[in-house]
Scaffold this motif. Structure first.
Motif, PDB file in Angstrom:
ATOM      1  N   SER A  33       0.825  -1.209   0.000  1.00 55.64           N
ATOM      2  CA  SER A  33       0.000   0.000   0.000  1.00 55.64           C
ATOM      3  C   SER A  33       0.860   1.260   0.000  1.00 55.64           C
ATOM      4  O   SER A  33       0.514   2.255  -0.645  1.00 55.64           O
ATOM      5  CB  SER A  33      -0.932  -0.010   1.217  1.00 55.64           C
ATOM      6  OG  SER A  33      -1.825  -1.096   1.163  1.00 55.64           O
ATOM      7  N   PHE A  34       1.981   1.222   0.721  1.00 56.46           N
ATOM      8  CA  PHE A  34       2.896   2.365   0.716  1.00 56.46           C
ATOM      9  C   PHE A  34       3.500   2.561  -0.682  1.00 56.46           C
ATOM     10  O   PHE A  34       3.650   3.686  -1.147  1.00 56.46           O
ATOM     11  CB  PHE A  34       4.010   2.169   1.747  1.00 56.46           C
ATOM     12  CG  PHE A  34       3.611   2.524   3.149  1.00 56.46           C
ATOM     13  CD1 PHE A  34       3.610   3.845   3.572  1.00 56.46           C
ATOM     14  CD2 PHE A  34       3.238   1.543   4.049  1.00 56.46           C
ATOM     15  CE1 PHE A  34       3.234   4.184   4.862  1.00 56.46           C
ATOM     16  CE2 PHE A  34       2.860   1.864   5.341  1.00 56.46           C
ATOM     17  CZ  PHE A  34       2.858   3.190   5.756  1.00 56.46           C
ATOM     18  N   THR A  42      -2.903   5.110  -5.166  1.00 60.97           N
ATOM     19  CA  THR A  42      -3.753   5.213  -3.982  1.00 60.97           C
ATOM     20  C   THR A  42      -3.999   6.677  -3.689  1.00 60.97           C
ATOM     21  O   THR A  42      -3.054   7.466  -3.623  1.00 60.97           O
ATOM     22  CB  THR A  42      -3.088   4.550  -2.760  1.00 60.97           C
ATOM     23  OG1 THR A  42      -2.941   3.152  -3.014  1.00 60.97           O
ATOM     24  CG2 THR A  42      -3.929   4.742  -1.505  1.00 60.97           C
ATOM     25  N   LEU A  43      -5.251   7.043  -3.529  1.00 61.02           N
ATOM     26  CA  LEU A  43      -5.605   8.391  -3.088  1.00 61.02           C
ATOM     27  C   LEU A  43      -5.765   8.352  -1.575  1.00 61.02           C
ATOM     28  O   LEU A  43      -6.489   7.507  -1.045  1.00 61.02           O
ATOM     29  CB  LEU A  43      -6.904   8.851  -3.751  1.00 61.02           C
ATOM     30  CG  LEU A  43      -6.905   8.928  -5.274  1.00 61.02           C
ATOM     31  CD1 LEU A  43      -8.261   9.419  -5.764  1.00 61.02           C
ATOM     32  CD2 LEU A  43      -5.796   9.846  -5.776  1.00 61.02           C
ATOM     33  N   PHE A  44      -5.103   9.270  -0.903  1.00 58.94           N
ATOM     34  CA  PHE A  44      -5.059   9.199   0.557  1.00 58.94           C
ATOM     35  C   PHE A  44      -5.230  10.600   1.143  1.00 58.94           C
ATOM     36  O   PHE A  44      -4.269  11.225   1.569  1.00 58.94           O
ATOM     37  CB  PHE A  44      -3.732   8.575   0.980  1.00 58.94           C
ATOM     38  CG  PHE A  44      -3.627   8.260   2.444  1.00 58.94           C
ATOM     39  CD1 PHE A  44      -4.651   7.639   3.124  1.00 58.94           C
ATOM     40  CD2 PHE A  44      -2.468   8.581   3.138  1.00 58.94           C
ATOM     41  CE1 PHE A  44      -4.546   7.343   4.470  1.00 58.94           C
ATOM     42  CE2 PHE A  44      -2.346   8.301   4.489  1.00 58.94           C
ATOM     43  CZ  PHE A  44      -3.397   7.677   5.156  1.00 58.94           C
ATOM     44  N   PRO A  45      -6.462  11.125   1.182  1.00 58.48           N
ATOM     45  CA  PRO A  45      -6.680  12.461   1.754  1.00 58.48           C
ATOM     46  C   PRO A  45      -6.370  12.473   3.251  1.00 58.48           C
ATOM     47  O   PRO A  45      -6.350  11.423   3.901  1.00 58.48           O
ATOM     48  CB  PRO A  45      -8.180  12.706   1.514  1.00 58.48           C
ATOM     49  CG  PRO A  45      -8.601  11.685   0.513  1.00 58.48           C
ATOM     50  CD  PRO A  45      -7.697  10.512   0.695  1.00 58.48           C
ATOM     51  N   ASP A  46      -6.142  13.660   3.770  1.00 53.21           N
ATOM     52  CA  ASP A  46      -5.933  13.776   5.217  1.00 53.21           C
ATOM     53  C   ASP A  46      -7.177  13.341   5.963  1.00 53.21           C
ATOM     54  O   ASP A  46      -8.309  13.549   5.522  1.00 53.21           O
ATOM     55  CB  ASP A  46      -5.621  15.236   5.597  1.00 53.21           C
ATOM     56  CG  ASP A  46      -4.207  15.624   5.241  1.00 53.21           C
ATOM     57  OD1 ASP A  46      -3.399  14.725   4.963  1.00 53.21           O
ATOM     58  OD2 ASP A  46      -3.913  16.833   5.238  1.00 53.21           O
ATOM     59  N   LYS A  47      -6.941  12.733   7.123  1.00 53.13           N
ATOM     60  CA  LYS A  47      -8.081  12.342   7.950  1.00 53.13           C
ATOM     61  C   LYS A  47      -8.665  13.572   8.639  1.00 53.13           C
ATOM     62  O   LYS A  47      -7.989  14.594   8.823  1.00 53.13           O
ATOM     63  CB  LYS A  47      -7.657  11.314   9.002  1.00 53.13           C
ATOM     64  CG  LYS A  47      -6.803  11.837  10.150  1.00 53.13           C
ATOM     65  CD  LYS A  47      -6.510  10.704  11.121  1.00 53.13           C
ATOM     66  CE  LYS A  47      -5.659  11.189  12.295  1.00 53.13           C
ATOM     67  NZ  LYS A  47      -5.350  10.104  13.236  1.00 53.13           N
ATOM     68  N   PRO A  64     -10.556   8.540   4.895  1.00 49.63           N
ATOM     69  CA  PRO A  64     -10.887   8.038   3.559  1.00 49.63           C
ATOM     70  C   PRO A  64      -9.640   7.615   2.780  1.00 49.63           C
ATOM     71  O   PRO A  64      -8.534   8.091   3.031  1.00 49.63           O
ATOM     72  CB  PRO A  64     -11.534   9.257   2.907  1.00 49.63           C
ATOM     73  CG  PRO A  64     -10.819  10.424   3.538  1.00 49.63           C
ATOM     74  CD  PRO A  64     -10.414   9.999   4.928  1.00 49.63           C
ATOM     75  N   ALA A  65      -9.841   6.705   1.815  1.00 44.18           N
ATOM     76  CA  ALA A  65      -8.767   6.336   0.892  1.00 44.18           C
ATOM     77  C   ALA A  65      -9.359   5.579  -0.278  1.00 44.18           C
ATOM     78  O   ALA A  65     -10.399   4.929  -0.148  1.00 44.18           O
ATOM     79  CB  ALA A  65      -7.712   5.478   1.590  1.00 44.18           C
ATOM     80  N   VAL A  72     -11.911   0.755  -5.775  1.00 43.36           N
ATOM     81  CA  VAL A  72     -12.620   0.739  -4.493  1.00 43.36           C
ATOM     82  C   VAL A  72     -12.260   1.993  -3.710  1.00 43.36           C
ATOM     83  O   VAL A  72     -11.089   2.389  -3.646  1.00 43.36           O
ATOM     84  CB  VAL A  72     -12.254  -0.508  -3.661  1.00 43.36           C
ATOM     85  CG1 VAL A  72     -12.886  -0.430  -2.271  1.00 43.36           C
ATOM     86  CG2 VAL A  72     -12.712  -1.771  -4.360  1.00 43.36           C
ATOM     87  N   TYR A  73     -13.281   2.614  -3.145  1.00 42.66           N
ATOM     88  CA  TYR A  73     -13.076   3.764  -2.260  1.00 42.66           C
ATOM     89  C   TYR A  73     -13.711   3.413  -0.921  1.00 42.66           C
ATOM     90  O   TYR A  73     -14.808   2.841  -0.870  1.00 42.66           O
ATOM     91  CB  TYR A  73     -13.732   5.012  -2.833  1.00 42.66           C
ATOM     92  CG  TYR A  73     -13.415   6.285  -2.075  1.00 42.66           C
ATOM     93  CD1 TYR A  73     -12.265   7.007  -2.363  1.00 42.66           C
ATOM     94  CD2 TYR A  73     -14.251   6.751  -1.069  1.00 42.66           C
ATOM     95  CE1 TYR A  73     -11.956   8.180  -1.689  1.00 42.66           C
ATOM     96  CE2 TYR A  73     -13.949   7.920  -0.383  1.00 42.66           C
ATOM     97  CZ  TYR A  73     -12.808   8.621  -0.699  1.00 42.66           C
ATOM     98  OH  TYR A  73     -12.506   9.779  -0.013  1.00 42.66           O
ATOM     99  N   GLY A  74     -13.018   3.749   0.154  1.00 44.52           N
ATOM    100  CA  GLY A  74     -13.540   3.418   1.473  1.00 44.52           C
ATOM    101  C   GLY A  74     -13.290   4.511   2.478  1.00 44.52           C
ATOM    102  O   GLY A  74     -12.474   5.415   2.268  1.00 44.52           O
TER     103      GLY A  74
END
Length: 306
Positions: A33-34, A42-47, A64-65, A72-74
């Motif tokens: 994943s890294f 991978t889209l990884f917005p700030d929490k 979110p990611a 897949v978005y979760g």
């Protein structure tokens, strides 16, 4: 078409039966994943974190990611209420997740993910240790004996079969006993040492130190840390500022996220004690080879996870 029938409810028992307790496999997924993040897959917005009590750090986070290749978005909705174990005899963390597919945007799963959240956090620490700890690490020391500490031990042992001694310290002897009794079922080959609430005993001469506590206290001290130690800082304020100052390298999972939070080094940054230049790098940079991990047996390396 009735799209509601396509949503699957996934319980914790479903996850266990699917094999999610395979920590070695989980660590491999975490590492990939890294790499995916580095590649832009991978889209990884700030929490988003809402703190309801500044003293206890009661908070609820929204994380979110998106995994673009898998379409897949979760989002994970995770509550962290550090006083739960002491006031209500409940875990301090609980989480659920919702997954949606990216063709029509419809939801496909609603998951109970408290256990997955613990595993994910532990596997990040274990992947960091793979690159930053001594390869033949034999002794691991814990400050904290809750679910996060247990998950970290299982993840570390999966990647470091060389670990032969596990020292555990906690606020109560009962929690230390429970930790040892549960972990012995997984790894009976390890020598377990209850430190009788003595945090220093768990730290001194440990190749790997994990702090996984629910409070906000400067417990770990710089003079408890031996040469060559890898320190995994899991939660909020867990160590004295001098610990980070002693480190040869400070590595984060993502510094730009960490610097705005409430971890020890975040507080140091806000106070002007640490600068951006004091951070060696992010974990993905080390995994992908852009920066070197451990270079000598004597380095003390500090890893901060969010």
């Amino acid at each position: 078409m009735d799209y509601t029938n396509k949503v699957r409810i996934i319980t914790q028992q479903d996850l266990i039966e699917s094999g999610c307790m395979d920590f070695k496999a989980a660590a491999e997924v975490t590492e990939k994943s890294f790499i995916s993040y580095k590649q832009g897959k991978t889209l990884f917005p700030d929490k988003i974190s809402v703190v309801f009590d500044e003293v206890t750090q009661d908070r609820i986070n929204c994380l979110p990611a998106a995994m673009l290749d898998d379409k897949v978005y979760g989002v994970k909705w995770v509550s962290v209420f550090p006083q739960n174990p002491h006031k209500f005899n409940k875990p301090n963390l609980s989480a659920v997740s919702i997954l949606s597919e990216l063709e029509t945007g419809f939801p496909i799963a609603f998951m109970s993910t408290t256990m997955c959240s613990n595993i994910r956090t532990a596997c990040v620490g274990a992947v960091a240790a793979k690159y930053l700890a001594k390869r033949n690490s034999k002794t691991i020391g814990f400050i904290g004996a809750g679910e996060q500490a247990k998950s970290h031990f299982l993840a570390m042992k999966a990647l470091f079969p060389s670990i032969k001694v596990c020292k555990v310290s906690s606020r109560t002897k009962e929690s230390e006993y429970n930790f040892i009794q549960q972990m012995m079922k997984f790894y009976p080959d390890v020598e377990y040492i209850s430190c009788n609430c003595a945090y220093k005993k768990a730290s001194v001469d440990s190749d790997i130190i994990i702090t996984a506590i629910s409070g906000q206290e400067k417990i770990l001290q710089a003079d408890w840390i031996s040469e060559g130690t890898f320190y995994c800082h899991v939660a909020g304020l867990e160590d004295d500022f001098a610990v980070a100052k002693k480190a040869n390298k400070i590595v984060c999972d993502r510094w730009e996220t960490v610097k705005h939070r409430t971890q020890t080094i975040s507080q140091m940054y806000k106070l002007g004690i640490l600068n951006d230049s004091d951070i060696y790098g992010d974990l993905y940079e080390i995994i992908t080879g852009d920066k070197k991990g451990r270079e000598t047996e004597s380095e003390f390396i500090y890893f901060n996870s969010v």
